[in-house]
Design a protein around this motif. Structure first.
Motif, mmCIF file in Angstrom:
data_model
loop_
_atom_site.group_PDB
_atom_site.id
_atom_site.type_symbol
_atom_site.label_atom_id
_atom_site.label_comp_id
_atom_site.label_asym_id
_atom_site.label_seq_id
_atom_site.Cartn_x
_atom_site.Cartn_y
_atom_site.Cartn_z
ATOM 1 N N ARG A 178 11.957 -5.417 -0.288
ATOM 2 C CA ARG A 178 12.771 -5.172 -1.477
ATOM 3 C C ARG A 178 11.964 -5.141 -2.778
ATOM 4 N NH1 ARG A 178 18.031 -8.727 -2.453
ATOM 5 N NH2 ARG A 178 18.547 -7.807 -0.448
ATOM 6 N N ARG A 179 11.034 -6.095 -2.940
ATOM 7 C CA ARG A 179 10.372 -6.143 -4.254
ATOM 8 C C ARG A 179 9.424 -4.961 -4.479
ATOM 9 N NH1 ARG A 179 7.862 -10.211 -1.490
ATOM 10 N NH2 ARG A 179 5.596 -10.364 -1.547
ATOM 11 N N TYR A 180 9.097 -4.239 -3.416
ATOM 12 C CA TYR A 180 8.250 -3.053 -3.585
ATOM 13 C C TYR A 180 8.996 -1.793 -3.169
ATOM 14 C CZ TYR A 180 4.642 -6.670 -3.722
ATOM 15 O OH TYR A 180 3.897 -7.781 -4.046
ATOM 16 N N SER A 181 10.310 -1.852 -3.168
ATOM 17 C CA SER A 181 11.091 -0.748 -2.588
ATOM 18 C C SER A 181 10.947 0.549 -3.390
ATOM 19 C CB SER A 181 12.556 -1.135 -2.480
ATOM 20 O OG SER A 181 13.050 -1.449 -3.765
ATOM 21 N N ASP A 182 10.548 0.461 -4.662
ATOM 22 C CA ASP A 182 10.397 1.688 -5.442
ATOM 23 C C ASP A 182 8.939 2.158 -5.482
ATOM 24 O OD1 ASP A 182 9.476 -0.417 -6.910
ATOM 25 O OD2 ASP A 182 10.367 0.232 -8.814
ATOM 26 N N GLU A 183 8.088 1.529 -4.691
ATOM 27 C CA GLU A 183 6.669 1.928 -4.665
ATOM 28 C C GLU A 183 6.378 2.816 -3.473
ATOM 29 O OE1 GLU A 183 3.519 -0.839 -5.093
ATOM 30 O OE2 GLU A 183 4.645 -2.094 -6.494
ATOM 31 N N GLU A 184 5.431 3.710 -3.654
ATOM 32 C CA GLU A 184 4.950 4.499 -2.529
ATOM 33 C C GLU A 184 3.815 3.728 -1.861
ATOM 34 O OE1 GLU A 184 3.761 8.950 -1.276
ATOM 35 O OE2 GLU A 184 4.967 8.506 -3.036
ATOM 36 N N TYR A 185 3.989 3.374 -0.609
ATOM 37 C CA TYR A 185 2.955 2.627 0.111
ATOM 38 C C TYR A 185 1.826 3.563 0.534
ATOM 39 C CZ TYR A 185 5.475 -1.826 0.884
ATOM 40 O OH TYR A 185 6.089 -3.039 0.740
ATOM 41 N N TRP A 186 0.634 2.983 0.617
ATOM 42 C CA TRP A 186 -0.539 3.703 1.111
ATOM 43 C C TRP A 186 -0.330 4.078 2.587
ATOM 44 C CZ3 TRP A 186 -5.044 5.793 -0.519
ATOM 45 C CH2 TRP A 186 -6.117 5.859 0.353
ATOM 46 N N GLY A 187 -0.106 3.086 3.423
ATOM 47 C CA GLY A 187 0.261 3.311 4.822
ATOM 48 C C GLY A 187 -0.840 3.865 5.713
ATOM 49 N N ARG A 188 -2.061 3.938 5.219
ATOM 50 C CA ARG A 188 -3.180 4.474 6.005
ATOM 51 C C ARG A 188 -4.227 3.369 6.203
ATOM 52 N NH1 ARG A 188 -4.479 9.399 2.182
ATOM 53 N NH2 ARG A 188 -3.164 8.218 0.765
ATOM 54 N N PRO A 189 -5.243 3.640 6.999
ATOM 55 C CA PRO A 189 -6.319 2.643 7.104
ATOM 56 C C PRO A 189 -6.967 2.407 5.728
ATOM 57 C CG PRO A 189 -6.493 4.270 8.868
ATOM 58 C CD PRO A 189 -5.462 4.796 7.913
ATOM 59 N N VAL A 190 -7.495 1.217 5.545
ATOM 60 C CA VAL A 190 -8.006 0.800 4.231
ATOM 61 C C VAL A 190 -9.525 0.646 4.295
ATOM 62 C CG1 VAL A 190 -7.906 -1.025 2.497
ATOM 63 C CG2 VAL A 190 -5.840 -0.396 3.764
ATOM 64 N N PRO A 191 -10.260 1.393 3.482
ATOM 65 C CA PRO A 191 -11.729 1.280 3.508
ATOM 66 C C PRO A 191 -12.226 0.028 2.784
ATOM 67 C CG PRO A 191 -11.024 3.013 1.988
ATOM 68 C CD PRO A 191 -9.778 2.407 2.561
ATOM 69 N N GLY A 192 -13.503 -0.270 2.983
ATOM 70 C CA GLY A 192 -14.134 -1.319 2.202
ATOM 71 C C GLY A 192 -14.434 -0.789 0.805
ATOM 72 N N PHE A 193 -14.806 -1.677 -0.105
ATOM 73 C CA PHE A 193 -15.168 -1.209 -1.445
ATOM 74 C C PHE A 193 -16.070 -2.220 -2.134
ATOM 75 C CE2 PHE A 193 -13.008 -3.482 -4.957
ATOM 76 C CZ PHE A 193 -12.288 -4.397 -4.212
ATOM 77 N N GLY A 194 -16.772 -1.746 -3.179
ATOM 78 C CA GLY A 194 -17.603 -2.646 -3.961
ATOM 79 C C GLY A 194 -18.898 -2.009 -4.399
ATOM 80 N N ASP A 195 -19.885 -2.863 -4.604
ATOM 81 C CA ASP A 195 -21.181 -2.484 -5.149
ATOM 82 C C ASP A 195 -22.079 -1.966 -4.016
ATOM 83 O OD1 ASP A 195 -23.683 -2.416 -6.358
ATOM 84 O OD2 ASP A 195 -23.477 -4.391 -7.310
ATOM 85 N N LYS A 196 -22.569 -0.752 -4.164
ATOM 86 C CA LYS A 196 -23.420 -0.164 -3.115
ATOM 87 C C LYS A 196 -24.738 -0.919 -2.954
ATOM 88 C CE LYS A 196 -21.620 4.489 -3.596
ATOM 89 N NZ LYS A 196 -21.881 5.869 -4.029
ATOM 90 N N ALA A 197 -25.124 -1.628 -3.991
ATOM 91 C CA ALA A 197 -26.368 -2.404 -3.928
ATOM 92 C C ALA A 197 -26.086 -3.884 -3.684
ATOM 93 C CB ALA A 197 -27.153 -2.230 -5.222
ATOM 94 N N ALA A 198 -24.940 -4.170 -3.102
ATOM 95 C CA ALA A 198 -24.509 -5.567 -2.940
ATOM 96 C C ALA A 198 -25.486 -6.374 -2.094
ATOM 97 C CB ALA A 198 -23.133 -5.594 -2.296
#
Ligand code: SF4
Length: 237
Positions: A35-55
């Motif tokens: 309900r609290r996100y009912s007006d949002e469009e969900y991603w619904g796909r696999p989720v990649p990693g993210f951040g600093d390429k030189a981490a």
């Protein structure tokens, strides 16, 4: 052959359909919503990693949350686990802000990359061993591309087992001995690489006090010491 890149890994992750059970679940959650996100469009796909390429720090979680990463499209984003984790990474100087609410919220990681073991939100937050095995390729490719990593922080035992399995598979560490898991436990893996373990910042752990901000900060302080302090350059390159 075209050289691999983190962008290519991310594209492959987002398009992946290898685990029918997980793909069905992610789409179902994105369709039904709560309900609290009912007006949002969900991603619904696999989720990649993210951040600093030189981490130098690689943080490995278990999998995106149904109404967190599966909704927002970024791991540990839009849920309580992310609030806890990024507040801690911010205090430790690995993130430019303490909040993580959406893919365009301005969050930039410094010297840190965050990736899940399994890239699709699983029912009951439990991917099967086979699903984790299918997804290992993506973490392996990120590992090979993140050439400056000197510390891995595994969030929870399943994440740690996944990291250890990966490092054994590529011959980076020997098959034995077994590596113990516990909050604050760390293992030196040779060649300046260390593996740090933390309880997962799930609501179950943070609401019950099993994992506190203080105990998370203590692990990140260990990571900092291992890395020899902060690095001046940074950004989400
Ligand atoms: S969990 Fe990983 S391997 Fe399975 S469908 Fe999702 S991205 Fe693909």
């Amino acid at each position: 052959m075209t050289r691999d890149s983190l962008e290519r890994v991310a594209r492959d992750v987002v398009a992946c359909e290898r685990c029918p059970r997980l793909r069905r679940w992610c789409r179902h959650v994105a369709h039904v919503r709560i309900r609290r996100y009912s007006d949002e469009e969900y991603w619904g796909r696999p989720v990649p990693g993210f951040g600093d390429k030189a981490a130098r720090l690689l943080v490995v979680g278990l999998a995106p949350a149904a109404h967190g990463g599966n909704r927002t499209g970024r791991v540990f984003t839009g849920d309580r686990s992310g609030d806890f984790l990024f507040a801690a990474l911010h205090r430790a100087g690995f993130a430019n802000q303490p909040t993580s609410v959406s893919r365009d919220d301005g969050l930039v990681l410094h010297d840190c990359y965050v990736a899940p073991l399994a890239r699709c939100a699983p029912p009951a937050n439990k991917p099967t061993a086979r699903e984790i095995g299918r997804c290992r390729e993506y973490l392996l490719r990120e590992w090979q591309l993140l050439t400056e990593v000197r510390a891995v922080l595994a969030l929870g035992k399943v994440a740690m087992d996944g990291v250890v399995a990966l490092l054994r598979r590529i011959g980076r560490i020997p098959e034995r001995p077994a590596l113990a898991f516990g909050h604050g436990v760390h293992h030196h893996l040779g060649g300046d690489l260390a593996l740090f373990a933390s309880y997962h910042p799930s609501q179950q752990n943070t609401f019950t006090g099993k994992l506190t901000a203080r105990s998370m900060d203590a692990v990140l302080a260990q990571v900092r010491r291992h890395l020899g302090g902060r690095r001046s350059r940074g950004g989400d390159r």
